[in-house]
Write a protein that holds these residues in place. Structure first.
Motif, PDB file in Angstrom:
ATOM      1  N   ASP A 173      -4.739  21.680   5.500  1.00 61.25           N
ATOM      2  CA  ASP A 173      -5.509  20.434   5.702  1.00 61.25           C
ATOM      3  C   ASP A 173      -4.994  19.091   5.362  1.00 61.25           C
ATOM      4  OD1 ASP A 173      -7.968  21.131   6.397  1.00 61.25           O
ATOM      5  OD2 ASP A 173      -8.800  21.732   4.352  1.00 61.25           O
ATOM      6  N   ALA A 174      -4.154  19.376   4.041  1.00 59.25           N
ATOM      7  CA  ALA A 174      -3.436  18.138   3.716  1.00 59.25           C
ATOM      8  C   ALA A 174      -2.274  17.804   4.777  1.00 59.25           C
ATOM      9  CB  ALA A 174      -2.458  18.314   2.422  1.00 59.25           C
ATOM     10  N   TRP A 175      -1.769  18.487   5.474  1.00 60.08           N
ATOM     11  CA  TRP A 175      -0.697  17.864   6.574  1.00 60.08           C
ATOM     12  C   TRP A 175      -1.320  17.294   7.745  1.00 60.08           C
ATOM     13  CZ3 TRP A 175       3.033  15.780   8.760  1.00 60.08           C
ATOM     14  CH2 TRP A 175       3.195  15.940   9.874  1.00 60.08           C
ATOM     15  N   VAL A 176      -2.613  18.116   7.867  1.00 61.26           N
ATOM     16  CA  VAL A 176      -3.555  17.508   9.271  1.00 61.26           C
ATOM     17  C   VAL A 176      -3.777  15.901   8.670  1.00 61.26           C
ATOM     18  CG1 VAL A 176      -5.531  17.474  10.478  1.00 61.26           C
ATOM     19  CG2 VAL A 176      -4.066  19.525  10.063  1.00 61.26           C
ATOM     20  N   GLU A 177      -4.563  15.833   7.601  1.00 56.73           N
ATOM     21  CA  GLU A 177      -4.865  14.387   6.989  1.00 56.73           C
ATOM     22  C   GLU A 177      -3.812  13.664   6.801  1.00 56.73           C
ATOM     23  OE1 GLU A 177      -7.141  12.485   3.029  1.00 56.73           O
ATOM     24  OE2 GLU A 177      -6.931  14.794   3.189  1.00 56.73           O
ATOM     25  N   LEU A 178      -2.637  13.706   6.494  1.00 58.00           N
ATOM     26  CA  LEU A 178      -1.319  13.091   6.382  1.00 58.00           C
ATOM     27  C   LEU A 178      -1.182  12.482   7.794  1.00 58.00           C
ATOM     28  CD1 LEU A 178       0.810  11.720   4.843  1.00 58.00           C
ATOM     29  CD2 LEU A 178       2.279  13.830   5.130  1.00 58.00           C
ATOM     30  N   ALA A 179      -0.812  13.422   8.764  1.00 60.96           N
ATOM     31  CA  ALA A 179      -0.586  13.122  10.115  1.00 60.96           C
ATOM     32  C   ALA A 179      -1.378  12.120  10.847  1.00 60.96           C
ATOM     33  CB  ALA A 179      -0.520  14.388  11.042  1.00 60.96           C
ATOM     34  N   GLU A 180      -2.792  12.313  10.450  1.00 63.13           N
ATOM     35  CA  GLU A 180      -3.655  11.340  11.054  1.00 63.13           C
ATOM     36  C   GLU A 180      -3.638   9.856  10.361  1.00 63.13           C
ATOM     37  OE1 GLU A 180      -7.439  13.945  12.260  1.00 63.13           O
ATOM     38  OE2 GLU A 180      -7.229  13.848  10.227  1.00 63.13           O
ATOM     39  N   LEU A 181      -3.351   9.826   9.050  1.00 62.27           N
ATOM     40  CA  LEU A 181      -3.141   8.789   8.203  1.00 62.27           C
ATOM     41  C   LEU A 181      -2.215   7.864   8.496  1.00 62.27           C
ATOM     42  CD1 LEU A 181      -4.036   7.130   5.737  1.00 62.27           C
ATOM     43  CD2 LEU A 181      -2.627   8.295   4.299  1.00 62.27           C
ATOM     44  N   VAL A 182      -0.936   8.607   8.786  1.00 61.16           N
ATOM     45  CA  VAL A 182       0.256   7.666   9.267  1.00 61.16           C
ATOM     46  C   VAL A 182       0.137   7.242  10.557  1.00 61.16           C
ATOM     47  CG1 VAL A 182       1.760   8.926   7.445  1.00 61.16           C
ATOM     48  CG2 VAL A 182       1.851   9.803   9.887  1.00 61.16           C
ATOM     49  N   GLN A 183      -0.662   7.726  11.280  1.00 59.93           N
ATOM     50  CA  GLN A 183      -0.955   7.314  12.948  1.00 59.93           C
ATOM     51  C   GLN A 183      -1.948   6.137  12.963  1.00 59.93           C
ATOM     52  OE1 GLN A 183      -0.269  10.608  15.849  1.00 59.93           O
ATOM     53  NE2 GLN A 183      -0.871  11.583  14.263  1.00 59.93           N
ATOM     54  N   ASP A 184      -2.786   6.165  11.881  1.00 57.58           N
ATOM     55  CA  ASP A 184      -3.806   4.943  11.957  1.00 57.58           C
ATOM     56  C   ASP A 184      -3.089   3.690  11.899  1.00 57.58           C
ATOM     57  OD1 ASP A 184      -6.041   3.356  11.277  1.00 57.58           O
ATOM     58  OD2 ASP A 184      -6.706   4.521   9.483  1.00 57.58           O
ATOM     59  N   PRO A 185      -3.475   2.874  13.089  1.00 60.77           N
ATOM     60  CA  PRO A 185      -3.104   1.449  12.980  1.00 60.77           C
ATOM     61  C   PRO A 185      -3.238   0.507  11.605  1.00 60.77           C
ATOM     62  CG  PRO A 185      -3.816   2.256  15.301  1.00 60.77           C
ATOM     63  CD  PRO A 185      -4.265   3.194  14.102  1.00 60.77           C
ATOM     64  N   TYR A 278      -3.134   4.539   0.084  1.00 66.41           N
ATOM     65  CA  TYR A 278      -1.664   4.364  -0.067  1.00 66.41           C
ATOM     66  C   TYR A 278      -1.441   5.602  -1.394  1.00 66.41           C
ATOM     67  CZ  TYR A 278      -2.098  -0.459   1.501  1.00 66.41           C
ATOM     68  OH  TYR A 278      -2.119  -1.613   2.286  1.00 66.41           O
ATOM     69  N   GLU A 279      -2.268   5.533  -2.257  1.00 63.33           N
ATOM     70  CA  GLU A 279      -2.064   6.473  -3.389  1.00 63.33           C
ATOM     71  C   GLU A 279      -2.227   7.999  -2.518  1.00 63.33           C
ATOM     72  OE1 GLU A 279      -3.136   7.726  -7.937  1.00 63.33           O
ATOM     73  OE2 GLU A 279      -4.346   6.156  -6.938  1.00 63.33           O
ATOM     74  N   ARG A 280      -3.226   8.112  -1.633  1.00 58.11           N
ATOM     75  CA  ARG A 280      -3.567   9.336  -1.045  1.00 58.11           C
ATOM     76  C   ARG A 280      -2.506   9.738  -0.215  1.00 58.11           C
ATOM     77  NH1 ARG A 280      -5.967  13.678  -1.610  1.00 58.11           N
ATOM     78  NH2 ARG A 280      -6.679  14.929   0.336  1.00 58.11           N
ATOM     79  N   TYR A 281      -1.732   8.923   0.061  1.00 58.57           N
ATOM     80  CA  TYR A 281      -0.320   9.360   1.013  1.00 58.57           C
ATOM     81  C   TYR A 281       0.670  10.291   0.235  1.00 58.57           C
ATOM     82  CZ  TYR A 281       4.246   8.558   3.326  1.00 58.57           C
ATOM     83  OH  TYR A 281       5.405   9.007   3.942  1.00 58.57           O
ATOM     84  N   TRP A 282       0.744   9.696  -1.052  1.00 58.86           N
ATOM     85  CA  TRP A 282       1.410  10.500  -1.879  1.00 58.86           C
ATOM     86  C   TRP A 282       0.864  11.759  -2.440  1.00 58.86           C
ATOM     87  CZ3 TRP A 282       6.440   9.467  -1.882  1.00 58.86           C
ATOM     88  CH2 TRP A 282       6.958   8.256  -1.417  1.00 58.86           C
ATOM     89  N   GLN A 283      -0.351  11.564  -2.776  1.00 58.42           N
ATOM     90  CA  GLN A 283      -1.198  12.848  -3.248  1.00 58.42           C
ATOM     91  C   GLN A 283      -0.861  13.995  -1.979  1.00 58.42           C
ATOM     92  OE1 GLN A 283      -4.844  11.376  -3.669  1.00 58.42           O
ATOM     93  NE2 GLN A 283      -4.511  10.866  -5.906  1.00 58.42           N
ATOM     94  N   LEU A 284      -1.123  13.508  -0.852  1.00 52.67           N
ATOM     95  CA  LEU A 284      -0.904  14.630   0.497  1.00 52.67           C
ATOM     96  C   LEU A 284       0.555  15.099   0.425  1.00 52.67           C
ATOM     97  CD1 LEU A 284      -3.047  12.564   2.899  1.00 52.67           C
ATOM     98  CD2 LEU A 284      -3.642  14.665   1.642  1.00 52.67           C
ATOM     99  N   ILE A 285       1.407  14.091   0.337  1.00 46.83           N
ATOM    100  CA  ILE A 285       2.816  14.624   0.257  1.00 46.83           C
ATOM    101  C   ILE A 285       3.051  15.829  -0.741  1.00 46.83           C
ATOM    102  CG2 ILE A 285       5.153  13.985  -0.170  1.00 46.83           C
ATOM    103  CD1 ILE A 285       4.739  13.019   2.439  1.00 46.83           C
ATOM    104  N   GLY A 286       2.400  15.282  -2.098  1.00 47.26           N
ATOM    105  CA  GLY A 286       2.645  16.351  -2.953  1.00 47.26           C
ATOM    106  C   GLY A 286       2.033  17.661  -2.869  1.00 47.26           C
ATOM    107  N   GLN A 287       0.830  17.507  -2.132  1.00 44.79           N
ATOM    108  CA  GLN A 287       0.058  18.782  -2.122  1.00 44.79           C
ATOM    109  C   GLN A 287       0.895  19.721  -0.835  1.00 44.79           C
ATOM    110  OE1 GLN A 287      -4.089  17.925  -1.170  1.00 44.79           O
ATOM    111  NE2 GLN A 287      -4.384  20.445  -0.979  1.00 44.79           N
TER     112      GLN A 287
END
Length: 311
Positions: A173-185, A278-287
């Motif tokens: 779940d975390a990876w999918v959310e991260l992948a979607e996040l970093v592709q969000d313009p 921004y903080e969510r990005y690092w939370q997802l990486i950590g998870q």
């Protein structure tokens, strides 16, 4: 060879527990050829047939195809070489099955639509290299041409998502959310805007003191966090001393005098930099990487932002 040492397919079937059909198929494939035939054309097998059948059955149970078995029996390849190759292939299959299991569990837990499930599967099965490329593309676009400091960019590039071979549904779940996040313009644009502020600070000669920066963050979490926990409204008069202390600490860090002009400048930075994503990005990486959870910074910085706005 004495006829007494030869066996029929039926006899081999009784001795091995294999079906006559299976032995005939393997015989036709050439891996257990008959030694002789009777005048009526029935196959007869020599003493080595039992050993060959045992070997063929074992290799077939391990998933080795008949063509490869034929090469083993012809001594073109060794059993060890075949075992190594098939073990490697099984490793790939196991990783794939584990990933599919993780995706299915994540889909079941979140109640995903068919479209979401397809996206999750697509993103989850990316290779390590493809995942790194996706994150590096985001970093390149966000920081290209901006002097935010080599250490900062190096930290971003070092923190890559390392999805394990057997991820939990939460990691998937975390990876999918991260992948979607970093592709969000919009997210990319926001990160680049924050990076531009950071580059501007460097151009003006702002301090690059990691310890001092961390101390400032810790102070905000401590003082603003305590005010938040105590239920103190950012616009209340009692919030004034906390705001003065924190604004003064930021002014000292940036080596600027505290006052209305500085606080307006600081508010603009806070409003841009306090995006919870921004903080969510690092939370997802950590998870994804299984790192220990870190205390959330957003609430404390949000309180400070509201206090600056109210002041």
């Amino acid at each position: 060879m004495d006829d007494d040492t030869l066996r029929t397919i039926g006899e081999l079937a009784r001795l091995t527990g294999l079906s006559v059909k299976t032995i005939r198929f393997w015989s036709d494939a050439g891996v257990v050829p008959p030694t002789d035939r009777t005048p009526a054309g029935y196959r007869r097998y020599g003493p080595d047939a039992l050993a060959r059948l045992d070997l063929v059955r074992t290799l077939r149970d391990l998933g080795v195809d008949l063509a490869t078995i034929q090469r083993v029996l012809a001594r073109e390849v060794t059993v060890a070489e075949v075992a190594a190759a098939h073990a490697e292939a099984l490793d790939v299959q196991i990783r794939t099955l584990r990933l599919r299991r993780s995706v299915l569990r994540a889909v079941a837990r979140r109640g995903a639509t068919p479209e979401e499930m397809e996206l999750m599967h697509k993103l989850a099965k990316l290779t390590d290299q493809e995942r790194r490329r996706l994150i590096n593309d985001f970093i390149d676009e966000a920081f290209e041409g901006l002097d935010v400091g080599p250490e900062f960019v190096a930290k971003m590039r070092a923190a890559m998502p390392e999805l394990p071979d057997d991820p939990t549904p939460e990691q998937t779940d975390a990876w999918v959310e991260l992948a979607e996040l970093v592709q969000d313009p919009a997210f990319r644009a926001g990160v680049r805007k924050a990076a531009a502020y950071q580059a501007g600070d460097r151009a003006l000669g702002a301090k690059e003191d990691v310890a001092a920066n961390q101390a400032l963050v810790d102070l905000v979490v401590s003082r603003a966090g305590a005010a938040l926990a105590a239920g103190i409204s950012p616009s209340a008069a009692v919030a004034g001393p906390v705001l003065d202390e924190l604004a003064g600490a930021f002014a000292a860090f940036f080596e600027r005098p505290d006052g209305p002009e500085f606080r307006a400048w600081l508010l603009e930075r806070m409003e841009n930099g306090n995006d919870p994503r921004y903080e969510r990005y690092w939370q997802l990486i950590g998870q994804i990487n299984g790192w220990p959870a870190q205390p959330a910074l957003g609430p404390a910085f949000g309180w400070l932002t509201d206090a600056l706005r109210a002041g």
